[in-house]
Design a protein around this motif. Structure first.
Motif, PDB file in Angstrom:
ATOM      1  N   ASP A   3      -7.972 -27.943  34.346  1.00  0.00           N
ATOM      2  CA  ASP A   3      -8.960 -27.533  33.355  1.00  0.00           C
ATOM      3  C   ASP A   3      -9.157 -26.025  33.361  1.00  0.00           C
ATOM      4  OD1 ASP A   3     -10.315 -28.903  31.365  1.00  0.00           O
ATOM      5  OD2 ASP A   3     -12.235 -28.496  32.340  1.00  0.00           O
ATOM      6  N   TYR A   6      -6.363 -24.367  31.802  1.00  0.00           N
ATOM      7  CA  TYR A   6      -6.472 -24.528  30.349  1.00  0.00           C
ATOM      8  C   TYR A   6      -7.371 -23.452  29.750  1.00  0.00           C
ATOM      9  CZ  TYR A   6      -7.351 -26.940  25.944  1.00  0.00           C
ATOM     10  OH  TYR A   6      -7.463 -27.281  24.628  1.00  0.00           O
ATOM     11  N   ILE A   7      -8.527 -23.247  30.406  1.00  0.00           N
ATOM     12  CA  ILE A   7      -9.449 -22.204  29.937  1.00  0.00           C
ATOM     13  C   ILE A   7      -8.760 -20.843  29.993  1.00  0.00           C
ATOM     14  CG2 ILE A   7     -11.602 -20.977  30.458  1.00  0.00           C
ATOM     15  CD1 ILE A   7     -12.726 -23.676  31.444  1.00  0.00           C
ATOM     16  N   TRP A  10      -6.361 -20.377  27.151  1.00  0.00           N
ATOM     17  CA  TRP A  10      -6.970 -20.084  25.850  1.00  0.00           C
ATOM     18  C   TRP A  10      -7.464 -18.647  25.781  1.00  0.00           C
ATOM     19  CZ3 TRP A  10      -7.424 -20.417  20.988  1.00  0.00           C
ATOM     20  CH2 TRP A  10      -7.051 -21.583  20.339  1.00  0.00           C
ATOM     21  N   GLU A  11      -8.018 -18.166  26.856  1.00  0.00           N
ATOM     22  CA  GLU A  11      -8.509 -16.789  26.834  1.00  0.00           C
ATOM     23  C   GLU A  11      -7.349 -15.799  26.862  1.00  0.00           C
ATOM     24  OE1 GLU A  11     -11.471 -16.914  30.003  1.00  0.00           O
ATOM     25  OE2 GLU A  11     -12.935 -16.698  28.415  1.00  0.00           O
ATOM     26  N   VAL A  37     -18.393 -17.910  19.083  1.00  0.00           N
ATOM     27  CA  VAL A  37     -17.883 -18.870  20.068  1.00  0.00           C
ATOM     28  C   VAL A  37     -17.854 -18.257  21.462  1.00  0.00           C
ATOM     29  CG1 VAL A  37     -15.863 -20.220  20.773  1.00  0.00           C
ATOM     30  CG2 VAL A  37     -16.595 -20.243  18.397  1.00  0.00           C
ATOM     31  N   CYS A  38     -17.068 -17.218  21.633  1.00  0.00           N
ATOM     32  CA  CYS A  38     -16.984 -16.545  22.938  1.00  0.00           C
ATOM     33  C   CYS A  38     -16.496 -15.115  22.730  1.00  0.00           C
ATOM     34  CB  CYS A  38     -16.042 -17.297  23.876  1.00  0.00           C
ATOM     35  SG  CYS A  38     -14.330 -17.264  23.339  1.00  0.00           S
ATOM     36  N   TRP A  41     -12.906 -14.657  21.282  1.00  0.00           N
ATOM     37  CA  TRP A  41     -12.822 -14.951  19.849  1.00  0.00           C
ATOM     38  C   TRP A  41     -13.546 -13.885  19.039  1.00  0.00           C
ATOM     39  CZ3 TRP A  41     -12.440 -20.486  17.668  1.00  0.00           C
ATOM     40  CH2 TRP A  41     -11.492 -21.214  18.394  1.00  0.00           C
TER      41      TRP A  41
ATOM     42  N   ILE B 139     -16.819 -26.067  18.829  1.00  0.00           N
ATOM     43  CA  ILE B 139     -15.546 -25.374  19.098  1.00  0.00           C
ATOM     44  C   ILE B 139     -15.388 -25.138  20.600  1.00  0.00           C
ATOM     45  CG2 ILE B 139     -14.238 -23.224  18.742  1.00  0.00           C
ATOM     46  CD1 ILE B 139     -15.570 -23.128  15.909  1.00  0.00           C
ATOM     47  N   ARG B 140     -16.480 -24.697  21.230  1.00  0.00           N
ATOM     48  CA  ARG B 140     -16.439 -24.464  22.689  1.00  0.00           C
ATOM     49  C   ARG B 140     -16.079 -25.744  23.434  1.00  0.00           C
ATOM     50  NH1 ARG B 140     -21.695 -22.322  22.422  1.00  0.00           N
ATOM     51  NH2 ARG B 140     -21.470 -20.335  21.361  1.00  0.00           N
ATOM     52  N   ILE B 142     -14.425 -28.405  22.213  1.00  0.00           N
ATOM     53  CA  ILE B 142     -13.041 -28.821  21.931  1.00  0.00           C
ATOM     54  C   ILE B 142     -12.043 -28.011  22.753  1.00  0.00           C
ATOM     55  CG2 ILE B 142     -11.236 -28.887  20.131  1.00  0.00           C
ATOM     56  CD1 ILE B 142     -13.606 -29.417  18.124  1.00  0.00           C
ATOM     57  N   PHE B 143     -12.257 -26.697  22.796  1.00  0.00           N
ATOM     58  CA  PHE B 143     -11.282 -25.819  23.447  1.00  0.00           C
ATOM     59  C   PHE B 143     -11.677 -25.397  24.866  1.00  0.00           C
ATOM     60  CE2 PHE B 143     -10.584 -24.930  18.834  1.00  0.00           C
ATOM     61  CZ  PHE B 143      -9.298 -25.425  18.755  1.00  0.00           C
ATOM     62  N   HIS B 144     -12.762 -25.965  25.371  1.00  0.00           N
ATOM     63  CA  HIS B 144     -13.244 -25.645  26.725  1.00  0.00           C
ATOM     64  C   HIS B 144     -13.406 -24.134  26.917  1.00  0.00           C
ATOM     65  CE1 HIS B 144     -12.492 -29.813  27.837  1.00  0.00           C
ATOM     66  NE2 HIS B 144     -11.325 -29.696  27.243  1.00  0.00           N
ATOM     67  N   LEU B 145     -14.114 -23.519  25.997  1.00  0.00           N
ATOM     68  CA  LEU B 145     -14.303 -22.064  26.055  1.00  0.00           C
ATOM     69  C   LEU B 145     -15.658 -21.725  26.652  1.00  0.00           C
ATOM     70  CD1 LEU B 145     -12.862 -21.275  22.534  1.00  0.00           C
ATOM     71  CD2 LEU B 145     -11.842 -20.544  24.674  1.00  0.00           C
TER      72      LEU B 145
END
Lengths: 329, 347
Positions: A3, A6-7, A10-11, A37-38, A41, B139-140, B142-145
């Motif tokens: 996990d 995975y994070i 994405w980052e 979102v973060c 993004w 969104i967070r 779904i994408f684990h952000l």
């Protein structure tokens, strides 16, 4: 562990991939969800590639017409929506907007326009077809901020000199003008006085008098492209008759227009747009017709947008057309 | 790949298989024709002569794992076959991207690092569709952000601080309604002067003038008369078009636009009674009328306006109610399916 990996993935996802994804989303998605979102993004949302063009042509005011100035009353909610979208998008764009397109029925207020002008100093192209709610000082203030402005789509207004004078004073690279509404002798003479170096002029789908057209051709010596497609061409006559419609362009006009690189005309009886201009008496009511039709233009630089497969709005330049192909029934 | 590129390839390089090394260090043998569909691999083979043996395998970018590589090769295997129709390709693509979000993200990243643009476009569109219409929280999830933005950065919408001008608008609507009633009364008086026989009783006429329900047929007849009269007048004129711009008024795309003046601003701020006088001398043209609107929608708007008027009047002081009483006593004639109403346009 997986996990976390995975994070991290994405980052680590390249900003240009995120930008590519975000380019497929519309302005509502960018301003409401994506940018909040973060931080990764958010950073991608600030990429100038996303903000070269701010296309608000899918956003319309919820309004009713009223009999006194400014002749429209805009519902508070749609005003707030516009303010919110402007605030967020202008913050994310970080002054990189070069093309700004407002919908034909989006009635921008003075405050909204000046707020936008302050945050778009690089603006090259503005499409603002309705400015009932914008006062003279607000418009002048905005134009003073747009030193790089090259192209403007504007409504026909009762007092054109002030705006054209501001443009001639502050926008040294200004070269393209589209007027949405009838161009009278006053407007044409104002153009001649303040924008003699104009290169592209579009007067399509409106009423146009022959003497106005001749004045434009005579006085705008730097003009390269003139679009009078689907115009109702009129000629003023002596007292009892007053005026008549000219069915085809005469030799005088052809001769004067021969120096132009492009002279776009369409006066076909079979052309749907020509029929519409006549039905609306030279003052086309765009709201009656297909959505987005007001944006189309035969000139090389006026095709504002195309829908791509994902419904994202993309700014494009139309191919050059020598003559408008009539939209037959 | 172009013919020029093919000519550069040495004979010993022209082998059916090439060797690729993925991020985890595993090496696998792949059909050269398929692998060369990826621009990055093609470049490595042509320019550097890599991949011909296990010892000089092409090192793929960090983001290309064995799983994603096999997916990419499947995609290339299908798409490099020349004879396929667009429909077949589209159908394959739709099935191909039916995978979980995690894998889709990895695939996008890997395809991008291999410069495989068609696959990047395909996966980007798929991800965009997933994102569409979702809130930041969704969104967070779904994408684990991570939620690592401050409140300021989240850019909350602005509060609306402007005054609500609905009261002034309602005054204008009432004023217009009263003006229309006076206009009808005047027209009726003109008809009486022309010695037109009116078979209605005095009571009926009075109730009509006061705004009560009259005979709808009668109203319709007078409207038709007016229409016919207008048509005749227009036919008499030789001009085929109306003058687009009047002395002090230009209508642009259905909107009336006039010379800006301080007078107009002053009028807008005046009281209801003053507004009434202003309206009395003004003609409403076609631009002020919205035809072609669904009668059901009109009725809905009628109800909303009446409801709004009721709520507004219950809150106002008595003296303000007196000002508007003349407007409230009569039936709301402004918002009727046949009337010339200000309606929200479905533009």
């Amino acid at each position: 562990m997986e996990d976390n990996d995975y994070i991290r993935r994405w980052e680590d996802l390249d900003i240009d991939i995120l930008v590519k994804i975000f380019q497929l989303l519309d302005i509502f998605e960018l301003t409401s969800g994506i940018s909040r979102v973060c931080s990764a993004w958010r950073l991608a949302c600030c990429d100038p590639l996303l903000w070269k063009t701010l296309d608000l042509s899918m956003l319309r005011s919820n309004f009713i017409k009223i009999p006194l100035e400014p002749f429209v009353y805009v519902d508070g909610r749609s005003d707030r929506t516009l303010t919110r979208i402007l605030k967020i998008s202008l913050s994310l764009s970080q002054q990189s907007i070069m093309t700004l397109i407002f919908h034909f029925n989006l009635y921008v207020s003075d405050e909204q326009l000046t707020y936008t002008a302050e945050r778009c100093p690089q603006l090259r192209r503005l499409v603002l077809p309705a400015w009932n709610r914008i006062k003279k000082p607000g418009m002048c203030k905005a134009i003073r901020g747009w030193k790089e402005l090259e192209s403007l789509t504007m409504p026909c207004i009762a007092n054109p000199p002030y705006i054209l004078e501001e443009i001639s004073t502050h926008c040294k690279n200004f070269s393209e003008l589209k007027i949405m509404g009838p161009c009278d002798i006053f407007f044409a003479s104002s153009l001649a006085a303040f924008l003699p170096k104009l290169r592209v002029l579009s007067l399509r789908c409106s009423m146009l008098y022959k003497d106005v057209l001749i004045l434009i051709l005579d006085s705008l010596q730097h003009l390269e492209v003139l679009n009078i497609s689907h115009c109702v061409l009129m000629e003023a006559l002596p007292a009892p008759q007053q005026k008549r419609i000219i069915k085809e362009i005469d030799v005088t006009i052809r001769q004067k227009a021969s120096r132009l690189r492009e002279f776009l005309t369409c006066m076909e009886d079979s052309c749907v747009m020509c029929q519409r201009t006549r039905t609306d008496e030279g003052l086309i009511r765009w709201y009656k017709y297909e959505e987005g039709l007001w944006k189309t233009d035969e000139g090389e630089c006026w095709g504002y947008s195309l829908q791509n497969e994902s419904n994202a709005i993309v700014f494009v330049r139309c191919g050059r057309l020598k003559f408008c192909t009539a939209m037959s029934k | 790949m172009s013919e020029i590129d093919m000519a550069v390839i040495k004979p010993e390089m022209m082998k059916p298989y090439i060797w690729l090394e993925t991020s985890d260090g595993s090496i696998q043998q792949v059909e050269q024709e398929i692998a060369m569909y990826c621009p990055l691999i093609c470049q490595e083979i042509i320019q550097k002569g890599m991949g011909s043996s296990k010892s000089c395998a092409i090192c793929l970018p960090q983001r290309v794992s064995p799983v994603t590589l096999s997916l990419i090769l499947d995609y290339c295997r299908f798409h490099q076959v020349p004879g396929r129709s667009n429909k077949e390709r589209k159908s394959y693509d739709e099935k191909f991207i039916r995978m979980d979000t995690k894998r889709l993200c990895e695939l996008t990243s890997a395809a991008d690092s291999l410069q495989l643009k068609p696959l990047v476009d395909l996966t980007s569109r798929a991800l965009a569709r997933i994102i569409e219409g979702k809130s930041p929280e969704e969104i967070r999830e779904i994408f684990h952000l991570p939620d690592d933005l401050t409140e300021e950065e989240k850019l909350e919408p602005l509060k609306n601080t402007t005054d609500d001008p609905r009261i002034r608008l309602l005054n204008r609507l009432y004023a217009k309604k009263r003006k229309e009633l006076r206009e009808r009364e005047r027209l009726k008086n003109v008809e009486v002067e022309e010695e037109h026989v009116d078979e209605r009783s005095v009571d009926d006429l009075l109730s009509f003038i006061n705004g009560n329900d009259g005979d709808p047929k009668e109203v319709k007849t007078s409207k038709n008369k007016k229409k016919n009269r207008r048509k005749k007048e227009q036919q008499q004129k030789n001009s085929s078009l109306k003058e687009a711009s009047e002395v002090n008024k230009v209508e642009v795309n259905g909107q009336s636009i006039r010379h800006q003046s301080a007078e107009a601003d002053r009028i807008a701020e005046t009281s209801n009674s003053h507004t009434e006088d202003v309206f009395a001398h003004r003609e409403f043209d076609d631009g002020d009328i919205d035809d072609g609107i669904d009668p059901a929608l009109k009725e809905k708007i009628d109800r909303e306006v009446e409801d709004f008027a009721r709520r507004l009047n219950s809150d106002w002081p008595e003296r303000m109610q007196e000002l508007l009483s003349s407007g409230q006593e009569r039936k709301m004639m402004l918002f009727t399916p046949n009337g010339n109403s200000f309606l929200r346009r479905n533009a």
